[in-house]
Scaffold this active site. Structure first.
Site, PDB file in Angstrom:
ATOM      1  N   CYS A 128       6.957  11.712  -4.931  1.00  0.00           N
ATOM      2  CA  CYS A 128       5.885  11.391  -3.986  1.00  0.00           C
ATOM      3  C   CYS A 128       5.213  12.662  -3.468  1.00  0.00           C
ATOM      4  CB  CYS A 128       6.397  10.503  -2.861  1.00  0.00           C
ATOM      5  SG  CYS A 128       5.070   9.586  -2.023  1.00  0.00           S
ATOM      6  N   HIS A 179       8.473   5.714  -5.546  1.00  0.00           N
ATOM      7  CA  HIS A 179       9.806   6.119  -5.083  1.00  0.00           C
ATOM      8  C   HIS A 179      10.884   5.504  -5.974  1.00  0.00           C
ATOM      9  CE1 HIS A 179       9.156   7.972  -0.939  1.00  0.00           C
ATOM     10  NE2 HIS A 179       7.944   7.754  -1.423  1.00  0.00           N
ATOM     11  N   GLU A 183      13.948   6.028  -5.975  1.00  0.00           N
ATOM     12  CA  GLU A 183      15.196   5.818  -5.227  1.00  0.00           C
ATOM     13  C   GLU A 183      15.189   4.546  -4.402  1.00  0.00           C
ATOM     14  OE1 GLU A 183      12.527   7.551  -2.128  1.00  0.00           O
ATOM     15  OE2 GLU A 183      12.770   7.726  -4.301  1.00  0.00           O
TER      16      GLU A 183
END
Length: 718
Positions: A88, A177, A179
């Site tokens: 990001c 993202h 994660e």
């Protein structure tokens, strides 16, 4: 080489984001031989730069703001010829370094929304043609120079570049993202990335001695990964005496005891699925009251039996951790949630994230002090009510090998001289009794302007979500006691995590439906609420579910789920954090709520208090990233939140804990002749100012009718 020297050494750069430790967990899942250290981007010292080539790979995490704010540091990363992954903000920094422009999204930002992403099936996407990517970004990379950057992935919905690779160095960027709990195939992506670094950095691997965890001794000192407050657990110093006595209604007993005017902590499971209610009193020889003044960073521990005290120049978190390490007991065979220990409140400002304090620094911390940032009781005498099977247990803490007197018999005989099941306070509130007045209510135009200010921050990339609140000030009818006011509120809005608490500096009437944290044995649970729908007509739970599962409410909850996962990953056992069901809908007396449950495993010496401190204040009341959001909200909110948005609960001497989020509540400080009611909502890019104001009014109205006749237009909160 030895096994330790072969372990991958990975530097994870934290840009003060609330998702960094989700990446930390993902890195460990992607490589069993990884050793990850975390550093703040602006704390990379000259010594660290000298050691930088010890790392086999670097990950630049997400963060708020424009990547140009970070260029003085991150541009040096992009000059290194070692594998680097930017997520990001890290993606944007890589693109900016190579000459792309970083601009606001042409339409609305993507915050907490999942996108379909098509990949090039090369490099980090080897073997992957498409993914689902959770997007949290207001900015994107435009005018990407194809001579220095290769595009690896784009979004299907709006054709935004989602991943890039530098042509000359093993540097990668991903805009979404990976994660996040909502992203797919992220483990494979990171395994592909770490395969580039699978051979330890031959430039320096033999130049430094490794410690047992795989890092050189030089690198260990940079790591900011949190540790437990107490690294060596103390031995039990207390014993628990638990006796079953004949059933008494918890509300009746609480009312009898509170009439003495003494401090009381009543955690009231006023609605299922709550099973236990807990009543703590401070009449025993071990009872203490602990209160904290953030303005002077002073914690006071006062002995209830003789009013003596000690003042400690240290923060609440460390002081209570040390105190409880000296006041532990072995859990008995009975399976009750509480046997004695800490009960009380921690106010919203009681963390380093907030620059505010509701305590008054111009006065010493004593009984004349009108406000404190936190106040807790160490309870050595308590009642636990099992509401499901109608059993009542009385608990006493004593030093080891001391006998326990039957103190409760004298207490019940002296205070409960009225038939317990026939008290007036148990009668339902029908709305026809006396009322107080609204002293001050948030002005619509001011609140709407604050919503717009929040959205400007969101557009600029400074936050994904900001939980804006305001305060209503209201008086109560003078002829009614505080407990009678609690009974009014409880009758109107029964809740699983309700409570009536009166300590030296405050009184709280709490009707919260939201759990913050529960800790049992080694299992930790968070249950954030995001998304509120007013109950109207004959709306069914399924109809409410369909309405709440909309893009805005799911986006709000997605952001907080990932934030809490991050908080848990800081201390939880590796690979233990999980979210079995992303979205659930709960039914309350006035509203429906959208929530989720996040679980993790915690191992000794880490305690519930450690987890609470690292996750406080509740993410559902701040927004994300947490630090930047809290700081930006402060000038927009006219009043300090104080007890509202903080937490009420207990930490037991055997290690168990449960804390709520203080919402749907009213409180007053010692010198106040009015009550404070906080309310608000999560502002996202999809919010409307008028809609946010109406949501704030709806939440305030869950507690206001106990004080004010809303049918009287002159007294209406609108």
């Amino acid at each position: 080489m030895s096994e330790i020297s072969n372990r991958l050494q990975i530097l994870l750069i934290d840009c003060y984001d609330s998702y960094t430790f989700n990446l930390y967990d993902l890195l460990y899942k992607a490589s069993e031989n990884a050793c990850v250290i975390v550093v703040h981007w602006d704390k990379m010292s000259p010594d660290l730069w000298e050691d930088i080539l010890q790392f086999d790979a670097i990950v630049v995490g997400p963060g708020p703001g424009h990547p140009a704010e970070y260029s003085s540091i991150l541009n040096r990363i992009w000059q290194l010829n070692i594998p680097v992954m930017g997520i990001c903000l890290g993606f944007q920094s890589l693109a900016l370094y190579h000459g792309a422009t970083i601009e606001r999204m042409p339409n609305l930002p993507w915050h907490g929304r999942v996108s379909s992403v098509t990949t090039s099936k090369t490099f980090i996407f080897d073997g992957i043609s498409a993914v689902k990517g959770m997007r949290y970004h207001s900015l994107y990379a435009n005018k990407i120079p194809i001579d220095s950057l290769q595009i690896l992935a784009q979004s299907d919905e709006d054709n935004i570049v989602m991943s890039i690779k530098a042509t000359k160095f093993p540097h990668f960027g991903i805009l979404y993202h990976p994660e996040s709990v909502g992203s797919s195939k992220s483990l494979k992506i990171f395994k592909n990335f770490l395969s580039l670094a699978d051979t330890p950095n031959i430039q320096c691997v033999n130049s430094f001695s490794k410690s047992a965890n795989g890092f050189s001794h030089n690198l260990n000192r940079y790591d900011i990964s949190p540790a437990a407050f107490i690294l060596k657990s103390g031995s039990p110093s207390l014993q628990i005496h638990s006796v079953e006595i004949p059933w008494v209604e918890p509300l009746a007993l609480a009312d009898c005891i509170q009439k003495s005017g003494n401090p009381i902590c009543f955690l009231d499971s006023a609605k299922k699925p709550g099973r236990y209610s807990i009543l703590g009193i401070l009449t025993g020889p071990l009872a203490r009251i602990i209160h904290y003044e953030k303005a002077t960073n002073t914690t006071e521990i006062r002995i209830c039996k003789d009013n003596s005290f000690v003042r400690i120049n240290n923060d609440l978190w460390s002081t209570v951790a040390d105190f409880m390490n000296q006041h532990k007991a072995i859990k008995p065979d009975t399976n009750l949630p509480f046997y004695g220990g800490i009960m009380g409140i921690i106010g919203y400002e009681c963390s380093d994230l907030s620059t505010k304090s509701v305590s008054n620094a111009s006065f010493p911390l004593d009984f004349q002090q009108t406000t404190v940032d936190a106040e807790l009781a160490f309870v050595d005498r308590s009642f636990v009510f099992d509401l499901e099977i109608k059993k009542l247990f009385v608990q006493t803490l004593t030093p080891l090998n001391e006998t326990c007197s039957e103190w409760w018999g004298e207490l019940l005989a002296s205070t409960c001289n009225t038939k317990l099941d026939n008290l007036s306070c148990l009668h339902s509130f029908d709305g026809k009794q006396n009322f107080g007045l609204v002293q001050s209510f948030p002005k619509k135009e001011v609140y709407c302007e604050s919503v717009k200010a929040c959205q400007e921050h969101l557009l600029a990339g400074d936050s994904y979500e900001m939980c804006l609140t305001d305060t209503t000030f209201v008086s109560a009818p003078p002829e009614l006691s505080d407990f009678e006011m609690y009974m009014r509120a409880r009758s109107l809005n029964p809740a699983t995590f309700a409570g009536f608490v009166r300590l030296n500096h405050f009184t709280l009437l709490c009707c919260s439906p939201e759990r913050f944290l529960q800790f049992r044995d080694d299992r930790c649970l968070f249950s954030p609420i995001k998304g509120t729908l007013k109950r109207e007509g004959h709306m069914s739970l399924e109809e409410a579910r369909k309405k709440l599962l909309n893009e805005k409410d799911m986006g709000e909850l997605n952001m907080i789920i990932d934030l809490i996962r991050n908080d848990l990953h800081q201390l939880a056992k590796k690979n233990s954090v999980h979210v079995p069901e992303l979205y659930s809908v709960e039914e309350h007396s006035n509203v429906y709520s959208l929530l989720s449950n996040i679980y993790g495993r915690i191992e000794s010496p880490i305690t519930a208090w450690d987890v609470l401190s690292k996750s406080f204040p509740p993410g559902s009341m701040t927004g994300a990233p947490k630090l930047r959001s809290v700081r930006m909200l402060e000038p927009l909110e006219q009043h300090g939140r104080g007890i509202y948005s903080g937490t009420l609960g207990y930490w037991d001497v055997t290690g168990s804990a449960e804390f709520n989020v203080i919402i749907r509540s009213a409180f007053k400080y010692k010198a106040d002749d009015y009550w404070r009611i906080g309310a608000g909502g999560a502002v996202t890019i999809l919010s409307s100012p008028e809609g946010e104001y109406e949501e704030m009014v709806l939440k305030a109205n869950s507690i206001l009718p106990a004080f004010v006749n809303l049918k009287n237009k002159k007294r209406s909160c609108k």
